[in-house]
Design an enzyme around this catalytic site. Structure first.
Site, PDB file in Angstrom:
ATOM      1  N   ASP A  77     -78.415  67.609 -84.555  1.00  0.00           N
ATOM      2  CA  ASP A  77     -79.057  68.923 -84.588  1.00  0.00           C
ATOM      3  C   ASP A  77     -79.862  69.088 -85.876  1.00  0.00           C
ATOM      4  O   ASP A  77     -80.506  70.117 -86.099  1.00  0.00           O
ATOM      5  CB  ASP A  77     -78.038  70.054 -84.392  1.00  0.00           C
ATOM      6  CG  ASP A  77     -76.927  70.033 -85.416  1.00  0.00           C
ATOM      7  OD1 ASP A  77     -76.927  69.140 -86.291  1.00  0.00           O
ATOM      8  OD2 ASP A  77     -76.044  70.915 -85.351  1.00  0.00           O
ATOM      9  N   SER A  78     -79.875  68.036 -86.726  1.00  0.00           N
ATOM     10  CA  SER A  78     -80.801  67.995 -87.872  1.00  0.00           C
ATOM     11  C   SER A  78     -82.241  67.990 -87.358  1.00  0.00           C
ATOM     12  O   SER A  78     -83.177  68.168 -88.140  1.00  0.00           O
ATOM     13  CB  SER A  78     -80.532  66.766 -88.740  1.00  0.00           C
ATOM     14  OG  SER A  78     -80.453  65.598 -87.946  1.00  0.00           O
ATOM     15  N   ASP A 123     -75.592  65.839 -80.537  1.00  0.00           N
ATOM     16  CA  ASP A 123     -74.896  66.998 -81.110  1.00  0.00           C
ATOM     17  C   ASP A 123     -74.876  68.165 -80.138  1.00  0.00           C
ATOM     18  O   ASP A 123     -75.915  68.521 -79.568  1.00  0.00           O
ATOM     19  CB  ASP A 123     -75.638  67.476 -82.367  1.00  0.00           C
ATOM     20  CG  ASP A 123     -75.016  66.954 -83.648  1.00  0.00           C
ATOM     21  OD1 ASP A 123     -73.797  66.701 -83.661  1.00  0.00           O
ATOM     22  OD2 ASP A 123     -75.766  66.806 -84.627  1.00  0.00           O
ATOM     23  N   LYS A 161     -71.250  65.040 -79.832  1.00  0.00           N
ATOM     24  CA  LYS A 161     -70.589  65.228 -81.134  1.00  0.00           C
ATOM     25  C   LYS A 161     -70.431  66.727 -81.388  1.00  0.00           C
ATOM     26  O   LYS A 161     -71.300  67.511 -81.047  1.00  0.00           O
ATOM     27  CB  LYS A 161     -71.406  64.583 -82.256  1.00  0.00           C
ATOM     28  CG  LYS A 161     -70.870  64.884 -83.663  1.00  0.00           C
ATOM     29  CD  LYS A 161     -71.445  63.977 -84.726  1.00  0.00           C
ATOM     30  CE  LYS A 161     -72.732  64.452 -85.341  1.00  0.00           C
ATOM     31  NZ  LYS A 161     -72.652  65.761 -86.003  1.00  0.00           N
ATOM     32  N   GLU A 182     -68.738  69.691 -84.381  1.00  0.00           N
ATOM     33  CA  GLU A 182     -68.239  69.922 -85.732  1.00  0.00           C
ATOM     34  C   GLU A 182     -66.929  70.712 -85.695  1.00  0.00           C
ATOM     35  O   GLU A 182     -66.826  71.690 -84.949  1.00  0.00           O
ATOM     36  CB  GLU A 182     -69.269  70.709 -86.550  1.00  0.00           C
ATOM     37  CG  GLU A 182     -70.573  69.948 -86.751  1.00  0.00           C
ATOM     38  CD  GLU A 182     -71.593  70.718 -87.585  1.00  0.00           C
ATOM     39  OE1 GLU A 182     -71.273  71.819 -88.084  1.00  0.00           O
ATOM     40  OE2 GLU A 182     -72.719  70.194 -87.723  1.00  0.00           O
ATOM     41  N   GLU A 222     -68.722  63.921 -93.571  1.00  0.00           N
ATOM     42  CA  GLU A 222     -69.941  64.253 -94.329  1.00  0.00           C
ATOM     43  C   GLU A 222     -69.612  64.847 -95.686  1.00  0.00           C
ATOM     44  O   GLU A 222     -68.865  65.817 -95.809  1.00  0.00           O
ATOM     45  CB  GLU A 222     -70.806  65.236 -93.508  1.00  0.00           C
ATOM     46  CG  GLU A 222     -72.074  65.637 -94.250  1.00  0.00           C
ATOM     47  CD  GLU A 222     -73.160  66.252 -93.371  1.00  0.00           C
ATOM     48  OE1 GLU A 222     -73.013  66.288 -92.127  1.00  0.00           O
ATOM     49  OE2 GLU A 222     -74.174  66.682 -93.950  1.00  0.00           O
TER      50      GLU A 222
HETATM   51  O1  KIV Z   1     -77.350  66.397 -87.270  1.00  0.00           O
HETATM   52  C1  KIV Z   1     -77.191  65.385 -87.961  1.00  0.00           C
HETATM   53  O2  KIV Z   1     -78.153  64.683 -88.321  1.00  0.00           O
HETATM   54  C2  KIV Z   1     -75.838  65.018 -88.360  1.00  0.00           C
HETATM   55  C3  KIV Z   1     -75.681  63.898 -89.335  1.00  0.00           C
HETATM   56  C4  KIV Z   1     -76.068  64.331 -90.691  1.00  0.00           C
HETATM   57  C5  KIV Z   1     -74.330  63.321 -89.308  1.00  0.00           C
HETATM   58  O3  KIV Z   1     -74.917  65.617 -87.920  1.00  0.00           O
END
Ligand code: KIV
Length: 273
Positions: A53-54, A92, A122, A124, A191
């Site tokens: 989600d980055s 994510d 994924k 969190e 992280e």
């Molecule tokens: O969204 C992302 O890029 C991440 C990584 C930094 C692990 O969750």
């Protein structure tokens, strides 16, 4: 150019990652959000592509990961899936599509798997997302956990500093790692936490840990693609190794193109019909 060393495995699955941990082979993961980049990452031999989600930051320009939607994540994930032949693709679950509601978590995960064809999701969090993890796993969807600095909780943390430096937070993180392992997660991202804490988690749990700013003892490493290629310039945490300065290279190429167009040097006779 193909990376022969990385190509010992023809197709990366969650089982291969487990085998890599057992054999002490490090796992290389990078983020990817589009077809062209994912094609290059896959050919180069990356083990795992995280559709993170980055994307909210590096693709859409938001200052946090919170605004990105499920539809947008599915768009990025589908683009990556059209490119990838070998890597495992993890996506994510974006903010607001799983917290506190396991039915919604399952529905979001099913949409990602069905509409993008990705291999895993994924999420969190630790104990607080256990019900959602359980429910998603019952549907046969592999889940990667994410502990430590969890950017979707930035408004709770108030800052992006290193997490788990205090004993109580470190203990909760270690406990959460065990909870996620017992629940059936196939891997956990750690992280921005002290290397010592990440090392302890990595040795105590049997599933692979993937670190970002979590030291060298993790079973694998992940970086955000745009950061490691030097496309983003302002973000410079200690853990980030830049392998290229694409920002300068791209700007140099664009300036050269502008110059050629303005001076009528492009196109030349061979470049026209
Ligand atoms: O969204 C992302 O890029 C991440 C990584 C930094 C692990 O969750």
């Amino acid at each position: 150019m193909e990376n022969k060393e990385a190509n010992a495995y023809k197709k990366i699955t969650t089982h291969v990652l487990q085998e890599m941990k057992l054999k002490g082979q490090k796992i290389a993961m990078l983020t990817g959000y589009d077809f062209s980049m994912a094609t290059l990452l896959d050919i180069a031999g990356i083990d795992v592509i995280l559709v993170g989600d980055s994307a909210s930051n590096v693709m859409a320009g938001y200052s946090t990961t919170l605004p990105i939607t499920l539809d947008q994540m599915i768009y990025h994930a589908s683009s990556v899936m059209r490119a990838v032949k070998r890597a495992l693709v993890v996506v994510d679950l974006p903010f607001g599509t799983y917290q506190g509601n396991s039915k919604e978590a399952l529905n979001s995960s099913i949409r990602i798997m069905k509409e993008s064809g990705a291999n895993a999701i994924k999420m969190e969090g630790g104990r607080e997302i256990l019900e959602s993890v359980d429910r998603i796993l019952t549907a046969g969807i592999p889940v990667m956990g994410h502990l430590g600095l969890t950017p979707q909780s930035i408004h709770k943390f108030g800052t992006y500093i290193v997490r788990a430096t205090e004993e109580s937070e470190a203990q909760k993180l270690i406990e959460d790692a065990h909870i996620l392992e017992e629940a059936g997660c196939f891997s956990i991202v750690l992280e921005k936490i002290p290397a010592k804490v990440a090392g302890q988690v990595t040795s105590e749990i049997k599933i692979p840990t993937i670190g970002i700013g979590a030291g060298s003892d993790c079973d694998g490493q992940v970086l955000v693609l745009h950061d490691m290629l030097g496309i983003t310039q302002k973000f410079s945490p200690r853990f980030l190794r830049r392998y290229h300065n694409l920002s300068e290279e791209i700007q140099g190429s664009v300036k050269a193109y502008i110059h050629d167009v303005k001076t009528q040097n492009f196109p030349n006779e061979r470049e026209q019909y």
